[in-house]
Design a protein around this motif. Sequence first.
Motif, short mmCIF file in Angstrom:
data_model
loop_
_atom_site.label_atom_id
_atom_site.label_comp_id
_atom_site.label_asym_id
_atom_site.label_seq_id
_atom_site.Cartn_x
_atom_site.Cartn_y
_atom_site.Cartn_z
N TYR A 191 0.86 -1.19 0.00
CA TYR A 191 0.00 0.00 0.00
C TYR A 191 0.90 1.24 0.00
O TYR A 191 1.86 1.32 0.77
N ASN A 192 0.59 2.19 -0.88
CA ASN A 192 1.42 3.38 -0.97
C ASN A 192 0.55 4.61 -0.67
O ASN A 192 -0.31 4.97 -1.47
N PRO A 193 0.77 5.24 0.50
CA PRO A 193 -0.10 6.37 0.88
C PRO A 193 -0.03 7.51 -0.13
O PRO A 193 -1.01 8.21 -0.34
N TYR A 194 1.12 7.66 -0.77
CA TYR A 194 1.26 8.73 -1.77
C TYR A 194 0.23 8.55 -2.88
O TYR A 194 -0.49 9.49 -3.26
N LEU A 195 0.13 7.31 -3.40
CA LEU A 195 -0.84 7.04 -4.47
C LEU A 195 -2.27 7.20 -3.97
O LEU A 195 -3.10 7.88 -4.57
N ALA A 196 -2.55 6.54 -2.84
CA ALA A 196 -3.93 6.51 -2.34
C ALA A 196 -4.40 7.90 -1.95
O ALA A 196 -5.50 8.33 -2.33
N GLU A 197 -3.55 8.63 -1.22
CA GLU A 197 -3.99 9.94 -0.72
C GLU A 197 -4.06 10.98 -1.85
O GLU A 197 -4.92 11.85 -1.84
N THR A 198 -3.14 10.87 -2.81
CA THR A 198 -3.19 11.82 -3.93
C THR A 198 -4.49 11.61 -4.72
O THR A 198 -5.15 12.58 -5.11
N THR A 199 -4.85 10.35 -4.93
CA THR A 199 -6.11 10.08 -5.65
C THR A 199 -7.28 10.70 -4.89
O THR A 199 -8.14 11.37 -5.49
N GLN A 200 -7.30 10.48 -3.58
CA GLN A 200 -8.40 11.04 -2.77
C GLN A 200 -8.43 12.56 -2.86
O GLN A 200 -9.49 13.18 -3.03
N ALA A 201 -7.24 13.17 -2.75
CA ALA A 201 -7.18 14.64 -2.78
C ALA A 201 -7.65 15.18 -4.12
O ALA A 201 -8.38 16.18 -4.19
N MET A 202 -7.28 14.49 -5.21
CA MET A 202 -7.68 14.98 -6.54
C MET A 202 -9.18 14.79 -6.75
O MET A 202 -9.84 15.60 -7.39
N GLN A 203 -9.70 13.70 -6.17
CA GLN A 203 -11.16 13.48 -6.26
C GLN A 203 -11.90 14.62 -5.58
O GLN A 203 -12.88 15.16 -6.09
N ALA A 204 -11.38 15.02 -4.41
CA ALA A 204 -12.03 16.09 -3.66
C ALA A 204 -11.96 17.40 -4.45
O ALA A 204 -12.95 18.13 -4.56
N LEU A 205 -10.80 17.67 -5.05
CA LEU A 205 -10.66 18.91 -5.83
C LEU A 205 -11.56 18.91 -7.06
O LEU A 205 -12.20 19.91 -7.38
N GLY A 206 -11.58 17.77 -7.74
CA GLY A 206 -12.43 17.64 -8.93
C GLY A 206 -13.88 17.89 -8.57
O GLY A 206 -14.62 18.60 -9.27
N HIS A 207 -14.29 17.32 -7.44
CA HIS A 207 -15.67 17.47 -6.99
C HIS A 207 -15.97 18.93 -6.65
O HIS A 207 -16.97 19.49 -7.08
#
Length: 507
Positions: free
Chosen positions: A269-285
């Motif tokens: 598990y790579n927090p960089y990948l997982a958290e960046t995806t979450q952060a971009m989802q939030a921004l996109g939303h």
Amino acid sequence: MSDAFTREEVAVLTPYVTSVDQPIYALKNLPEEVVAVLFAYYSRSRESLRRNLLKLIRDQDIDLETRFKASALDEAELADAREKARQFHEKWVVGYGHASVAEHAVVHLAVEDVSIIATKIIEDTRLASYTEKSTRYVLFDSEKFFRVPRLMQSPYAALYEDTVRSLLNTYVTLVPRAVACVKARVPRRPTQSERAYETACRAKAYDLLRYLLPASTLTNLGLTINARALEHLLTKLLSHPLEEARAIGTAMKLEAEKVVPTLLKYADYNPYLAETTQAMQALGHELFAEETPLETPSVSLVRFPVDAEEQLAAAILYGHTTVSWLQVVERVNKLAPVQRQHIIDEYLRRRGPHDQPLRALEHLYYTFDIVLDYGAFRDIQRHRMATQTRQELSTRYGYSVPEDILAYGMGDVFHACMGRAAEAYNRIAETFPLEASYVLPLAYRIRVLFTWNLRELFHFIQLRSAKQGHVSYRRIAQEVYHEIERVHPTLARYIGVDLEDYQLGRL
Ligand SMILES: Cc1cc2nc3c(=O)[nH]c(=O)nc-3n(C[C@H](O)[C@H](O)[C@H](O)COP(=O)(O)OP(=O)(O)OC[C@H]3O[C@@H](n4cnc5c(N)ncnc54)[C@H](O)[C@@H]3O)c2cc1C
């Protein structure tokens, strides 16, 4: 000059190399990680590979015999052998200092009974080779679909199962009718055997009915991948928001480590990948949740080189000059258009139907914003020399209606299936927006941004517009071609496109 080996040395080496006296030879019967180690030595040792292999065996750094007989060893011996192998690879492969050595260890993985959604997540890793169950030649099973754990534990369990099952049942039930319709429309040719005709009619029917297959349909996939790319793939899977992807990542790692026990060490598990995806989802939303998509053609060319001919002519000539890029561009810009065209023509005109266009075309990039059904995406995604970014599969862009579905009088049942799937999707998506995609059939459309270089575009258009292709991606390939033709007609004329419509053609 090649090494000279004693008779004893030849006997030791022979099982592992195809030649003991030629400078070019293949390796065989060696564990994947040993191959990686031997190649790593090239960068650190004056000796030949065969000499280093002998040394490894002699010094018992690797006990090949023990490894091959691993199944006959008792647990303690096995643990000992494994530990020795681990220490060895830690020292020579992991400790080598650069991950590229792991590329010499290759793993073949069979991945069975995973959803179509999961195959797309796996195949997003481009440095690998894949073969997947065909929707044209294989009938999918009505009970084989992925039960999404989060949905099965939710109040949507019955809705999800019933919807997916009904899509698959409709798909299976319509097969005899679709085959009969195909036969009624296209009679057997006198030269065609009954068997070949039957197979062709079935293939045509499966091609048509695949639009009904839900994205949760279970399928099989074979992949060949080197350990470095596999580590990256596993990390992506283990960091993915979907449970199925994480479970596949865990299972793949477990099995692959039996072949390359050391090289997947950092796959996790790579927090960089997982958290960046979450952060971009939030921004996109935050920025776009209120906006509705504009009506666009299904294929839009959104970025392309404005001075493509000049760039291409300069790229073609650059390797055959001794001057700087800017000098080449300056000179090429001063040429008359007809002279530039002559350079391009000289470069491309000798290409036969099986020849790849040459590399200079890779210097030109084109970006397309494409809305296509998930079935077509499933196929087009497989082109690896491209950068693809996709949105989630949803009901936002509606669904494709194949003309033959209407022609065969199946329109009502088709629309009913799509409506039912959309209803289930919309309800499930309120709580599980990601997992809801599993319920949608391949007819539903998705938006994808593709950046291709011109060389790959030549290949993609030629392959995917060809007669044997599925109608859904043939249309996309043809439209991509028309977009290039619109902006760069002098380049488009070298692309081997097939613009025929074979809907009513021969089987
Ligand atoms: C009619 C048709 C039927 C198909 N049926 C199936 C099917 O049943 N199952 C299935 O899984 N797929 C199927 N495919 C997909 C096909 O196998 C390819 O995966 C897909 O078309 C991608 O194209 P490509 O392999 O040419 O490579 P691309 O990824 O487009 O790469 C372009 C070129 O780069 C080179 N290249 C890229 N990566 C590698 C690599 N790792 N090793 C060596 N060379 C490489 C090759 O020369 C390749 O042609 C089908 C395709 C067509 C057109």
